[in-house]
Design a protein around this motif. Sequence first.
Motif, PDB file in Angstrom:
ATOM      1  N   PRO A 566       0.823  -1.216   0.000  1.00 17.27           N
ATOM      2  CA  PRO A 566       0.000   0.000   0.000  1.00 17.27           C
ATOM      3  C   PRO A 566       0.859   1.270   0.000  1.00 17.27           C
ATOM      4  O   PRO A 566       1.777   1.410   0.811  1.00 17.27           O
ATOM      5  N   GLY A 567       0.574   2.143  -0.955  1.00 18.33           N
ATOM      6  CA  GLY A 567       1.303   3.400  -1.042  1.00 18.33           C
ATOM      7  C   GLY A 567       2.675   3.311  -1.668  1.00 18.33           C
ATOM      8  O   GLY A 567       3.393   4.325  -1.730  1.00 18.33           O
ATOM      9  N   MET A 568       3.079   2.149  -2.159  1.00 17.51           N
ATOM     10  CA  MET A 568       4.421   1.991  -2.733  1.00 17.51           C
ATOM     11  C   MET A 568       4.601   2.891  -3.960  1.00 17.51           C
ATOM     12  O   MET A 568       3.702   3.009  -4.794  1.00 17.51           O
ATOM     13  N   VAL A 569       5.774   3.511  -4.057  1.00 19.92           N
ATOM     14  CA  VAL A 569       6.147   4.288  -5.236  1.00 19.92           C
ATOM     15  C   VAL A 569       7.507   3.781  -5.714  1.00 19.92           C
ATOM     16  O   VAL A 569       8.481   3.780  -4.953  1.00 19.92           O
ATOM     17  N   ILE A 570       7.567   3.312  -6.944  1.00 18.78           N
ATOM     18  CA  ILE A 570       8.819   2.863  -7.561  1.00 18.78           C
ATOM     19  C   ILE A 570       9.243   3.932  -8.561  1.00 18.78           C
ATOM     20  O   ILE A 570       8.510   4.218  -9.505  1.00 18.78           O
ATOM     21  N   THR A 571      10.405   4.515  -8.347  1.00 21.36           N
ATOM     22  CA  THR A 571      10.903   5.575  -9.221  1.00 21.36           C
ATOM     23  C   THR A 571      12.254   5.164  -9.797  1.00 21.36           C
ATOM     24  O   THR A 571      13.168   4.784  -9.063  1.00 21.36           O
ATOM     25  N   ARG A 572      12.377   5.236 -11.119  1.00 23.94           N
ATOM     26  CA  ARG A 572      13.649   4.963 -11.771  1.00 23.94           C
ATOM     27  C   ARG A 572      13.870   6.026 -12.841  1.00 23.94           C
ATOM     28  O   ARG A 572      13.036   6.186 -13.747  1.00 23.94           O
ATOM     29  N   ASN A 573      14.982   6.736 -12.717  1.00 24.06           N
ATOM     30  CA  ASN A 573      15.299   7.820 -13.636  1.00 24.06           C
ATOM     31  C   ASN A 573      16.494   7.460 -14.503  1.00 24.06           C
ATOM     32  O   ASN A 573      17.403   6.739 -14.067  1.00 24.06           O
ATOM     33  N   GLY A 574      16.495   7.976 -15.734  1.00 24.35           N
ATOM     34  CA  GLY A 574      17.621   7.770 -16.633  1.00 24.35           C
ATOM     35  C   GLY A 574      17.791   6.334 -17.097  1.00 24.35           C
ATOM     36  O   GLY A 574      18.914   5.900 -17.368  1.00 24.35           O
ATOM     37  N   MET A 575      16.706   5.573 -17.201  1.00 26.17           N
ATOM     38  CA  MET A 575      16.790   4.198 -17.680  1.00 26.17           C
ATOM     39  C   MET A 575      17.069   4.185 -19.188  1.00 26.17           C
ATOM     40  O   MET A 575      16.702   5.124 -19.910  1.00 26.17           O
ATOM     41  N   THR A 576      17.707   3.124 -19.658  1.00 22.90           N
ATOM     42  CA  THR A 576      18.075   3.036 -21.076  1.00 22.90           C
ATOM     43  C   THR A 576      17.557   1.747 -21.693  1.00 22.90           C
ATOM     44  O   THR A 576      17.401   0.724 -21.018  1.00 22.90           O
ATOM     45  N   GLN A 577      17.299   1.813 -22.998  1.00 21.01           N
ATOM     46  CA  GLN A 577      16.864   0.658 -23.775  1.00 21.01           C
ATOM     47  C   GLN A 577      17.477   0.739 -25.158  1.00 21.01           C
ATOM     48  O   GLN A 577      17.291   1.724 -25.879  1.00 21.01           O
ATOM     49  N   ASN A 578      18.269  -0.282 -25.524  1.00 21.12           N
ATOM     50  CA  ASN A 578      18.867  -0.331 -26.855  1.00 21.12           C
ATOM     51  C   ASN A 578      17.826  -0.739 -27.894  1.00 21.12           C
ATOM     52  O   ASN A 578      16.934  -1.551 -27.619  1.00 21.12           O
ATOM     53  N   VAL A 579      17.977  -0.195 -29.093  1.00 18.00           N
ATOM     54  CA  VAL A 579      17.182  -0.588 -30.257  1.00 18.00           C
ATOM     55  C   VAL A 579      18.173  -1.044 -31.321  1.00 18.00           C
ATOM     56  O   VAL A 579      19.019  -0.250 -31.768  1.00 18.00           O
ATOM     57  N   PRO A 580      18.139  -2.322 -31.734  1.00 23.18           N
ATOM     58  CA  PRO A 580      19.183  -2.849 -32.629  1.00 23.18           C
ATOM     59  C   PRO A 580      19.028  -2.360 -34.062  1.00 23.18           C
ATOM     60  O   PRO A 580      17.939  -1.965 -34.498  1.00 23.18           O
ATOM     61  N   GLY A 581      20.143  -2.445 -34.792  1.00 21.36           N
ATOM     62  CA  GLY A 581      20.136  -2.052 -36.194  1.00 21.36           C
ATOM     63  C   GLY A 581      19.234  -2.913 -37.047  1.00 21.36           C
ATOM     64  O   GLY A 581      18.635  -2.447 -38.015  1.00 21.36           O
ATOM     65  N   SER A 624      19.099  -3.853 -22.392  1.00 20.67           N
ATOM     66  CA  SER A 624      18.708  -2.675 -21.626  1.00 20.67           C
ATOM     67  C   SER A 624      19.646  -2.498 -20.448  1.00 20.67           C
ATOM     68  O   SER A 624      20.375  -3.410 -20.070  1.00 20.67           O
ATOM     69  N   GLY A 625      19.596  -1.305 -19.837  1.00 21.28           N
ATOM     70  CA  GLY A 625      20.372  -1.064 -18.629  1.00 21.28           C
ATOM     71  C   GLY A 625      19.758  -1.728 -17.416  1.00 21.28           C
ATOM     72  O   GLY A 625      20.390  -1.823 -16.368  1.00 21.28           O
ATOM     73  N   GLY A 626      18.528  -2.230 -17.552  1.00 19.54           N
ATOM     74  CA  GLY A 626      17.839  -2.829 -16.411  1.00 19.54           C
ATOM     75  C   GLY A 626      17.411  -1.780 -15.408  1.00 19.54           C
ATOM     76  O   GLY A 626      17.837  -0.620 -15.469  1.00 19.54           O
ATOM     77  N   TRP A 627      16.569  -2.169 -14.479  1.00 24.55           N
ATOM     78  CA  TRP A 627      16.111  -1.242 -13.454  1.00 24.55           C
ATOM     79  C   TRP A 627      16.928  -1.358 -12.183  1.00 24.55           C
ATOM     80  O   TRP A 627      16.555  -0.833 -11.141  1.00 24.55           O
ATOM     81  N   GLY A 628      18.041  -2.101 -12.259  1.00 29.78           N
ATOM     82  CA  GLY A 628      18.968  -2.162 -11.141  1.00 29.78           C
ATOM     83  C   GLY A 628      18.423  -2.917  -9.948  1.00 29.78           C
ATOM     84  O   GLY A 628      17.497  -3.724 -10.056  1.00 29.78           O
ATOM     85  N   ASP A 629      19.042  -2.674  -8.780  1.00 29.17           N
ATOM     86  CA  ASP A 629      18.642  -3.324  -7.532  1.00 29.17           C
ATOM     87  C   ASP A 629      17.395  -2.634  -7.007  1.00 29.17           C
ATOM     88  O   ASP A 629      17.432  -1.490  -6.552  1.00 29.17           O
TER      89      ASP A 629
END
Length: 730
Positions: A566-581, A624-629
């Motif tokens: 209840p009330g959880m907030v997950i924040t992730r900034n500056g995430m990356t995702q590769n798009v292949p050629g 991707s850079g993943g969302w980390g720990d």
Amino acid sequence: MTSTATARTLRSTLLLLILAGLILPTTIFALPAIYGEALQPVLATASDTELLEIVIFMDPAPDTREMAQYLEGVRAEDRRELLWQVMSERAELAQDDVLDALYEQEQHGVATRIRPLILTNAISAELTPAVIRAIAAMPNVREIEYSPDVYAVEPVDNPPNEIDQLTWHVEQVQADDVWNMGVTGEGIIVAVLDTGVRYTHNDLADHLWDGGAEFPNHGYDVHDNDNDPMDTYGHGTHVAGIVAGDGTSGWQTGIAPDATIMCVKISSDGASADLTDVWAGLDWALSHGADHCTLSFGWYDQPASIRQGNRDAYEALRLVGMTATKSCGNSGNSSWHNPPDEVSCPGKVPSPWRNPDQIEAGGVGGQTAVGSTNSSDNISSYSSHGPVTWEDVNPWFDYIYNNGQNQGLMKPDVSAPGENIYSLSLSDNGYTTMSGTSMASPCAAGVIALIRSANNALSPAQVDEILQTTAVDLGTPGRDNTYGAGRVNAYDAVLAAQGGGGDEYTVELTPLHDPYYIFQAGGQIEYDVVITANISTPQMGNAWIEALLPNGNTYPLDIYNVNFQPGMVITRNGMTQNVPGFAQAGEYEFIVKVGIHPGEVWAQDSFMFTKLGVATDGVTSWSSGGWGDLSDANTEIVSTQPDQFLLAPAYPNPFNPTTSLNISLPMAGELSLRVYNSLGQEVAVLANGQFNSGQHSFTFDATGMASGLYFVRAQMNDGSQQIQKMMLLR
């Protein structure tokens, strides 16, 4: 003579030798099929010429968990076709020999009413004992069970017609308030599995399923295998009128008056049927485009193999987005059926959404069981009570009851008006009164048609959650075994459907550049994401990332398990995702979702980006850079792009005629990449030699090959291997 003809001749010869008693089945096959618990005493006392109604279960048994994997990443509108094709091909491979043998014996009068069943991978038939024993010795036969036709409409004494109560059920669930919102069930196909439907009734005639020249009578009779599902008994017409009677002849009886009725007759003219008729009806409804199925028949004292077939069939419906309702039975005031056997089959199947009040462990299913209430919102005396159990049914063995020591599975799921219900009769402009949970199930079905008409993007689990959480709580507070979650309320349910319903989650996805353009050699997108759980109780779920491709297919990226608090907030900034050629040029949608992966979405957000061309070099993967720990947010990373040997899912999948395959090699080595059809025959070699470490892309061209399931196997010289499935749809 061809090899196929030779094989059939050998099978026929073998069967004739067994039937003649010249050889014993066990001299050919060491492990004959198991005779079911209901069949054994019948087989022991049957005369040599008696035709016994049986169902033959084939190997492999349906595996809905495996089917869910097939459907992962497939567009919702393609899932039905893909599931039906895969399950049809599997059933054909498993059943072909047995069906050939049975059709030959049909010519000798010792086999009749032979019917292949797809969702359950079974065959129903009427066979003499000798043929049953011979069939038991054939390969792929898992079990043979007795399944006779019985009178399946559970009787309730009907009072005289009371005109002053003719539409109380419509008003009680506030369906008329929903119509005032402009929601009437339009666009939703409801299959009525029953004694048939009087499709000439004025209150149904202009909104019946259009089967074209092949099915001119708006459905099918699966019991007698013909295209005329006309009702001569009256039960099915009354049920159809509760779903969608539009009042043309004077009285408004239908909850969803503009829903489309598909007529599926599953019984004899006298309302006798067995559960294989239900399975055949579900096969037919799924393969012909129904959105919802309602069933108001019931069977008791069914063996485990029959109950397994029930759950298999309804779980398949859930996987393709179909919803279903079933009357819970009229044994509430009987002395011969008590919990955990008071609810009639197949109403014991779990519902698509797991109510938090359900404590005992167990999986979800594909059907909502409905109890009956009267005009005072009291439970009808005849309405069956839960709980039920699946503790003895393979492969689930769940919802333990243990003679009342455990909770079991709570039933019904909801209740609906079912007592003194005024609906359509067998004349083209007539009405009559009936009572029973038979009337409650179509009432709930009408509410579901309204929900889906308001928001047909909802999954079966979301529809079921809305139905339960907006129901009027009656009896003991919370979910119980009398009313279920309560009496359905169409108005609140449709409001919830239009607003998303259920617990409130939000996803805010923000691209760091707008608009986003990716050059032909590939590149990287960057984004911020905030997920908020505005919930009152903890809930397990998933957060996952997808890319909607220019061709409309979905490409899965990352997925996380989340214990939402209840009330959880997950924040992730500056995430990356590769798009292949190698990704195709065009418009993409980058999507973050929360819910139960893959089909139940609670909230989502997305943004668009454009790929300007295609290149064979440059960025080599969708990494991707993943969302980390995320341990601080009670989350666990389930999968990201691996740094080990991996064969990624084919893209696109399903495909026609080409698809791409990408392999990650952590080190250099010899790679073999081969494609096989569903029979295990090799059809293509895409790679066989030395490759450097890194990402490698291959194309499989299936031009000239038959539609169906294919397997691709990647194998390294150290013995490690990866296998993926692909579906070619022409």
